[in-house]
Scaffold this motif. Structure first.
Motif, PDB file in Angstrom:
ATOM      1  N   LEU A 112       0.822  -1.207   0.000  1.00 36.40           N
ATOM      2  CA  LEU A 112       0.000   0.000   0.000  1.00 36.40           C
ATOM      3  C   LEU A 112       0.860   1.263   0.000  1.00 36.40           C
ATOM      4  O   LEU A 112       0.652   2.169  -0.814  1.00 36.40           O
ATOM      5  N   TRP A 113       1.845   1.313   0.906  1.00 37.16           N
ATOM      6  CA  TRP A 113       2.648   2.525   1.005  1.00 37.16           C
ATOM      7  C   TRP A 113       3.518   2.728  -0.231  1.00 37.16           C
ATOM      8  O   TRP A 113       3.764   3.864  -0.653  1.00 37.16           O
ATOM      9  N   GLY A 114       3.975   1.625  -0.825  1.00 38.23           N
ATOM     10  CA  GLY A 114       4.705   1.742  -2.089  1.00 38.23           C
ATOM     11  C   GLY A 114       3.821   2.282  -3.194  1.00 38.23           C
ATOM     12  O   GLY A 114       4.242   3.104  -4.020  1.00 38.23           O
ATOM     13  N   THR A 115       2.557   1.830  -3.201  1.00 36.41           N
ATOM     14  CA  THR A 115       1.595   2.307  -4.192  1.00 36.41           C
ATOM     15  C   THR A 115       1.322   3.803  -4.018  1.00 36.41           C
ATOM     16  O   THR A 115       1.263   4.558  -4.995  1.00 36.41           O
ATOM     17  N   LEU A 116       1.172   4.243  -2.769  1.00 39.98           N
ATOM     18  CA  LEU A 116       0.954   5.668  -2.504  1.00 39.98           C
ATOM     19  C   LEU A 116       2.158   6.500  -2.946  1.00 39.98           C
ATOM     20  O   LEU A 116       2.003   7.578  -3.527  1.00 39.98           O
ATOM     21  N   ALA A 117       3.358   5.966  -2.673  1.00 40.33           N
ATOM     22  CA  ALA A 117       4.571   6.691  -3.055  1.00 40.33           C
ATOM     23  C   ALA A 117       4.688   6.801  -4.575  1.00 40.33           C
ATOM     24  O   ALA A 117       5.087   7.844  -5.107  1.00 40.33           O
ATOM     25  N   TYR A 118       4.309   5.735  -5.276  1.00 39.90           N
ATOM     26  CA  TYR A 118       4.386   5.768  -6.740  1.00 39.90           C
ATOM     27  C   TYR A 118       3.367   6.744  -7.316  1.00 39.90           C
ATOM     28  O   TYR A 118       3.631   7.446  -8.298  1.00 39.90           O
ATOM     29  N   PHE A 119       2.189   6.803  -6.688  1.00 41.31           N
ATOM     30  CA  PHE A 119       1.162   7.737  -7.141  1.00 41.31           C
ATOM     31  C   PHE A 119       1.665   9.182  -7.029  1.00 41.31           C
ATOM     32  O   PHE A 119       1.359  10.021  -7.885  1.00 41.31           O
ATOM     33  N   VAL A 120       2.460   9.462  -5.998  1.00 42.27           N
ATOM     34  CA  VAL A 120       2.970  10.818  -5.778  1.00 42.27           C
ATOM     35  C   VAL A 120       4.187  11.116  -6.643  1.00 42.27           C
ATOM     36  O   VAL A 120       4.284  12.183  -7.257  1.00 42.27           O
ATOM     37  N   THR A 121       5.134  10.161  -6.705  1.00 40.75           N
ATOM     38  CA  THR A 121       6.442  10.439  -7.318  1.00 40.75           C
ATOM     39  C   THR A 121       6.616   9.869  -8.720  1.00 40.75           C
ATOM     40  O   THR A 121       7.480  10.335  -9.471  1.00 40.75           O
TER      41      THR A 121
END
Length: 464
Positions: A112-121
């Motif tokens: 989940l947190w990797g997915t959120l980071a990819y959505f941002v960066t």
């Protein structure tokens, strides 16, 4: 996975098969109970919200939407495959003493947190790096609490290691001296003390009914003169009582999946130690390792579920009063017993301490969730489910209201080597300390737990 691990540990095929079945049956039972109880709790909470006039834009719709999004993103799926290999490698190398593949499902928390980071960066490597880093420190915290969790919940050589429910080790450690200074450790607020003092009214079944009655009344404050409202209040009291009665039974079945494995681990440990002439004391055994188990193993333990249920109305009130908060916790409030397990284990079921720690940590979590509302909503709508009609922003109180995880996430999405490097350096320092002083850390935690009054042992916790 449980079946394969059992065979690898040389458990008899028949026992291995039953362990696998018990795991499946337990998880299915959890799913049935929670799926039936969640709409009931959600209705009551929404009524509480309406009665208080809360108007918060970031709405908790439950963890399911977040988990779905992780399997819809390339970063999430990549971690699901390579994360498993990584878990096997770091366990084989001794970097961690937690065998995470036995808790494979909860990898979605790291995804989940990797997915959120990819959505941002839109940076694949940074996002994957974040997921792997979170795995590392989650396993470190899981090992710190492992001896206490195993002892309290009565499952030898097992611990929980899910990212979303492990960081509560931090407040339990940091704030315990403060609570002792205030005398909380002398307050006998444990299931055993309730039974001794209150008799039948101290039983989880009766406590569930009483708590359900109180929560139901709060949810119907504006309609107490209505017969229909009292019908709902009394019905909710029985439903909560049913959950607090049935859940421990399902938990007992689920625990049976891990008991043969944990006992085999212990048997092998003692055999090898005897052959090599080494000390077999659990606290000082450097080779002792643990199975990562699902948080459901501890959900139904009396102190755990009582603390979680008491925190439900408390967190709703805090969400309303907290300056600057934008998050409205609703659906994931039913997950509060999962969220307090580490605190329960480290405080030996001192319900007052569990509630105090929960208030502090989950209040900080509301701020984290408020900040992440836009990011989480964008990621879920892009990779997962559609946003419910009438809702502006969504969140998951269980997954996102996480101060430590949010702090690490903030450091990584800056893409600044200094902040990322600082996170890594801190982790390496803590890992070195754990590897060198694990016995001393566990001894301290045992002494810390023993300071709490009214504890009568944990051997019968799961089979309550």
């Amino acid at each position: 996975m449980i079946f394969i691990i059992a065979l690898f540990l040389k458990v008899k095929p028949k026992t291995a098969m039953m362990s696998a079945f018990y795991a499946g049956v337990g998880l299915t039972g959890f799913g049935w109970i929670i799926s039936q109880f969640t709409p009931v709790v959600t209705t009551i909470i929404k009524q509480m919200v309406d009665n208080t006039g809360i108007d918060l834009p970031v709405v908790d719709i439950g963890w399911q939407a977040g988990s779905l999004a992780t399997f819809g993103s390339s970063v999430g799926l990549t971690f699901f495959v390579f994360g498993l290999l990584f878990e096997l490698i770091i366990f084989a190398l001794g970097i961690t003493k937690i065998f995470m593949p036995s808790n494979l499902w909860n990898n979605f928390g790291f995804m989940l947190w990797g997915t959120l980071a990819y959505f941002v960066t839109q940076n694949v490597w940074l996002s994957l790096g974040l997921s792997f880093f979170m795995l590392l420190y989650a396993l470190l915290l899981a090992e710190v609490q492992a001896d206490r969790w195993s002892d309290y919940y009565g499952v030898k050589n097992a611990t929980v290691s899910s990212l979303h429910n492990i960081e509560q080790v931090i407040p339990a450690l940091i704030l315990d001296p403060l609570w002792n200074l205030l005398g909380f450790n002398k307050v006998k607020m444990t299931p055993a003390a309730f039974k001794d003092k209150l008799g039948v009214f101290g039983e989880p079944t009766t406590l569930g009914a009483l708590l359900g009655l109180i929560i139901g009344i709060i949810g119907n404050l504006n309609n107490l003169g209505d017969l229909k409202a009292w019908g709902q209040i009394l019905q909710f009291a029985i439903q909560l009582s049913a959950v607090m009665t049935i859940f421990p039974l399902v938990t007992g079945v689920f625990a049976k999946a891990f008991t043969p494995l944990a006992e085999e681990i212990d048997k092998n440990r003692q055999t090898k130690a005897a052959e090599q002439g080494e000390v077999t004391d659990e606290l000082n055994d450097k080779k002792r390792w643990f199975l990562g188990v699902d948080d459901g193993v501890g959900y139904g333990e009396p102190a755990t579920i009582i603390s979680g249920v008491i925190l439900i109305p408390i967190m709703v009130v805090i969400a309303f009063l907290l300056p600057g908060n934008k998050t409205l916790p609703i659906v994931d409030l039913i997950a509060l017993p999962f969220m307090v397990e580490s605190i329960v284990a480290l405080t030996r079921g001192n319900i007052l301490k569990v509630i105090a720690n929960g208030i502090v940590w989950f209040t900080l979590g509301l701020y984290a969730s408020s900040w992440l509302g836009t990011i989480y909503t964008g990621a879920v709508s892009h990779y997962g489910a559609a946003i419910p009609a009438g809702v502006v922003l969504i969140t998951s109180f269980n997954l996102v209201a996480r101060p430590l995880n949010a702090l690490v996430f903030a450091a990584f999405i800056t893409q600044n080597p200094l902040w990322i490097g600082l996170c890594i350096v801190i982790y390496l320092g803590l890992l070195f300390g754990l590897r060198r002083y694990r016995a001393q850390i566990w001894t301290y935690l045992k002494q810390m737990a023993d300071k709490n009054a009214g504890f009568s042992g944990s051997s019968d916790k799961i089979e309550y």
